[in-house]
Scaffold this active site. Structure first.
Site, PDB file in Angstrom:
ATOM      1  N   ASP A   1       2.334   1.732 -11.343  1.00 31.20           N
ATOM      2  CA  ASP A   1       1.580   2.407 -11.390  1.00 31.20           C
ATOM      3  C   ASP A   1       1.676   3.831 -10.801  1.00 31.20           C
ATOM      4  O   ASP A   1       2.523   3.802 -10.363  1.00 31.20           O
ATOM      5  CB  ASP A   1       0.500   1.426 -10.892  1.00 31.20           C
ATOM      6  CG  ASP A   1      -0.250   0.149 -11.663  1.00 31.20           C
ATOM      7  OD1 ASP A   1      -0.072   0.476 -13.068  1.00 31.20           O
ATOM      8  OD2 ASP A   1      -0.444  -0.591 -11.825  1.00 31.20           O
TER       9      ASP A   1
ATOM     10  N   PRO B   1       0.862  -1.357   0.192  1.00 32.65           N
ATOM     11  CA  PRO B   1       0.229  -0.099  -0.413  1.00 32.65           C
ATOM     12  C   PRO B   1       1.413   1.051  -0.087  1.00 32.65           C
ATOM     13  O   PRO B   1       0.074   2.343  -0.374  1.00 32.65           O
ATOM     14  CB  PRO B   1      -0.691  -0.401   0.976  1.00 32.65           C
ATOM     15  CG  PRO B   1       0.525  -1.037   2.273  1.00 32.65           C
ATOM     16  CD  PRO B   1       0.877  -2.185   1.475  1.00 32.65           C
TER      17      PRO B   1
ATOM     18  N   LYS C   1      -1.791   7.026 -14.526  1.00 34.54           N
ATOM     19  CA  LYS C   1      -2.468   8.144 -15.117  1.00 34.54           C
ATOM     20  C   LYS C   1      -1.763   9.130 -15.479  1.00 34.54           C
ATOM     21  O   LYS C   1      -1.773   9.779 -14.253  1.00 34.54           O
ATOM     22  CB  LYS C   1      -4.032   7.540 -14.731  1.00 34.54           C
ATOM     23  CG  LYS C   1      -5.064   8.970 -15.574  1.00 34.54           C
ATOM     24  CD  LYS C   1      -6.294   8.692 -14.795  1.00 34.54           C
ATOM     25  CE  LYS C   1      -6.988   9.658 -15.639  1.00 34.54           C
ATOM     26  NZ  LYS C   1      -8.477   9.328 -14.860  1.00 34.54           N
TER      27      LYS C   1
ATOM     28  N   GLY D   1      -0.415  -2.359  -3.461  1.00 36.51           N
ATOM     29  CA  GLY D   1      -1.580  -3.154  -3.537  1.00 36.51           C
ATOM     30  C   GLY D   1      -0.831  -4.880  -3.584  1.00 36.51           C
ATOM     31  O   GLY D   1       0.970  -5.415  -3.409  1.00 36.51           O
ATOM     32  N   ASP D   2      -1.816  -5.392  -4.024  1.00 41.11           N
ATOM     33  CA  ASP D   2      -2.029  -6.880  -4.103  1.00 41.11           C
ATOM     34  C   ASP D   2      -1.349  -7.266  -6.157  1.00 41.11           C
ATOM     35  O   ASP D   2      -3.478  -6.857  -5.877  1.00 41.11           O
ATOM     36  CB  ASP D   2      -1.861  -7.795  -3.494  1.00 41.11           C
ATOM     37  CG  ASP D   2      -2.042  -9.293  -3.941  1.00 41.11           C
ATOM     38  OD1 ASP D   2      -1.058  -9.877  -4.531  1.00 41.11           O
ATOM     39  OD2 ASP D   2      -1.823 -10.248  -2.996  1.00 41.11           O
TER      40      ASP D   2
ATOM     41  N   MET E   1     -11.486   0.688  -4.240  1.00 40.02           N
ATOM     42  CA  MET E   1     -12.320   1.219  -5.923  1.00 40.02           C
ATOM     43  C   MET E   1     -14.166   1.453  -5.526  1.00 40.02           C
ATOM     44  O   MET E   1     -14.569   1.719  -6.467  1.00 40.02           O
ATOM     45  CB  MET E   1     -12.234   1.165  -7.258  1.00 40.02           C
ATOM     46  CG  MET E   1     -11.152   1.484  -7.652  1.00 40.02           C
ATOM     47  SD  MET E   1     -10.471   0.002  -8.888  1.00 40.02           S
ATOM     48  CE  MET E   1     -11.194  -2.034  -8.023  1.00 40.02           C
TER      49      MET E   1
END
Lengths: 343, 343
Positions: A127, A104, A149, A181-182, A262
């Site tokens: 990412d 995280p 993004k 994360g995973d 999300m």
């Protein structure tokens, strides 16, 4: 023998470093050095050039790349590695891809396996949700490719990411595909695995700490409690068709517990669906934004107040909605938790 | 300056170690040594005894315990730490407890945070499912307390474990309560947290990689796949009343996916319940025993063959049942996967 010198400027620091390094070296290192000595004697008879001999040893003991494991070699394993290197049949370098969970954000929640992969990666494809702290574990010489993004731009398409990791591996590089994360939990790892399989590229998965676990740790709650919940669901707020439909009847039961990924944009939808299926407005919900990071924010609220509290407390970042969980002290207030990583 | 010597027996190994250590030292180490030099000059004026000065520096730079972070201090941070140490008001030592996830077994799947806690623990209280590799990360001088099941004996009762961690912390020790996998997922962390809260003892949670994630990584499957499942459930096969009842109707749906912990003994019950609720005998199930460890075993099977395959393949160890997942190659065969930790 480890020696650390500071040219007299900081002997205490040097001493602490020396002690620290010695603790971390496997107890087998001394024995290994003895075995190497006898292999060296043999090698100097059959390989006259010093540079060649040096290159052979460098191939066996490379800094970073698995060095820790090689230091634990038994005599037999060392001799095998030696024979292989001696065969001189240096196999053509073939790239591979490790799909690695970055956790995280806090370095504390990165795995040792992830750290090792980053130390030896030629290419790091990452990412938006990967923290700078974690990225800094890669080598400076590595090629960093951002596929998240960009402000005002669209997210890099999944097909484009697949193409990048396949091509970098085909070029002979050791690629780390680093995901927040995973990668196995709402990380679209399967789409990349399929692309790698189709291209015949060796790959592996190194799971990471998923945000829901970090969020629960931050509020001092166990995801499961004996006598309370016999299961916990990990859900997404969105799917390919928009807001994701779930087993709302099951989730609306009083003892149900789930972590929603999300879920911010879908919060009004989730609230509506759960209340429609009989969940109480008092049903506890905890919002954890930026779990495990310096800017972590925790808001204890209820299903009834969920939407307005997301707005009121300006929750914008990546967040987990913990359905059925209260932070320890009180609800409806900002709460400073004991956090993994604090000392 | 780092020097590694092998008394001539293995210069290549020594060189690789030196390069490896240098890469891992923060770039700030040199600058820090410079600042220390000036603080030392100041200190020798106000603290005449060499032993006192040495002790002060040892308090700032302790091997293991956060040394890596302290090496990244800015000059201001170093000066602050120096002033604090100088104040000499060594606060009375108060114990604390870290509930730490040991992950599924492989060192690769241990977090850096867990490693750090183990390096600095005075007392390590551990379960049966913690691997020797992970235990070896603790200091030799630490006190190790085993609270798992002894052969032929009953498991240490939860009340007894609570008592041990509370008392060790009250005695001023830094306690690591080490649990296999993630303490937050069927790890009874909440019962220990409550005991610590009741006793007023500082505590924190360091989540670990849970076995289901390691099991999925081993079979090359993502726990969630876009277009296939919008949630994944983590379930227990047992609860306080025996076999755990679950939302069988939901789990029996064709696209449902779940990971069952402690499911071996309950496998006939789970099979019966799912088929009663309409699940097909062909529903894929993968059994992963000892996920991430050397002795890992993977069996691709179906709901119909689940019970007989557990017997046939002699699955006895800790195992995860992955409902709705197939290993990559085929089903009903033992399968050698790409595993996190392999190179």
């Amino acid at each position: 023998v480890v020696a650390i010198g500071s040219e007299g400027s900081a002997p205490g620091l040097a001493r602490a470093l020396k002690a620290d390094i010695e603790t971390r070296l496997p107890k087998t290192t001394g024995r290994l050095a003895g075995t190497i000595a006898s292999l060296r004697a043999r090698l100097s008879g059959i390989m006259p050039e010093f540079a060649d001999r040096q290159k052979l040893w460098a191939g066996i003991f490379t800094p970073g790349q698995g060095l820790g494991e090689r230091l634990k070699y038994s005599d037999t394993e060392l001799e095998q590695a030696f024979e292989q290197a001696l065969d001189g049949q240096a196999s053509e370098k073939i790239g591979k891809v490790s799909l690695v969970g970055a956790g995280p954000g806090s370095l504390d929640l990165l795995t040792i396996g992830a750290q090792r992969r980053l130390h030896s990666a030629d290419v790091i494809v990452y990412d938006r949700l990967v923290s700078q702290e974690v990225l800094d574990m890669g080598r400076r010489e590595a090629k960093y490719i951002y596929v998240g993004k960009a402000p005002g731009a669209h997210t890099t398409r999944q097909e484009e990411i697949n193409r990048i990791i396949v091509e970098e591996a085909k070029a002979g590089h050791t690629v780390v595909r680093l995901k927040g994360g995973d990668p196995l939990v709402f990380g679209r790892a399967d789409e990349e695995i399929e692309a790698l399989e189709a291209a015949g590229i060796a790959h592996e998965i190194v799971p990471g700490i998923t945000s829901a676990a970090a969020a629960a740790a931050s509020i001092g709650a166990s995801l499961t409690s004996r006598g309370h919940n016999k299961s916990v669901a990990l859900l997404t707020g969105h799917d390919t068709k928009g807001f994701a439909e779930q087993d709302w009847a099951g989730l609306a039961r009083p003892n149900a517990r789930a972590a929603v990924y999300m879920g911010l944009g879908a919060s009004r939808f989730i609230q509506g669906r759960l209340m429609l299926h009989g969940a109480s407005a008092e049903f506890p919900v905890t919002i954890v934004e930026n779990a495990s990071r310096e800017n972590e924010k925790i808001i204890g609220t209820t299903l009834g107040n969920l939407v307005q509290d997301i707005e009121k407390y300006e929750v914008l970042g990546p967040a987990i909605l913990l359905l059925g969980y209260s932070p320890k002290e009180a609800s409806n207030i900002e709460f400073q938790p004991l956090r993994a990583g604090n000392e």
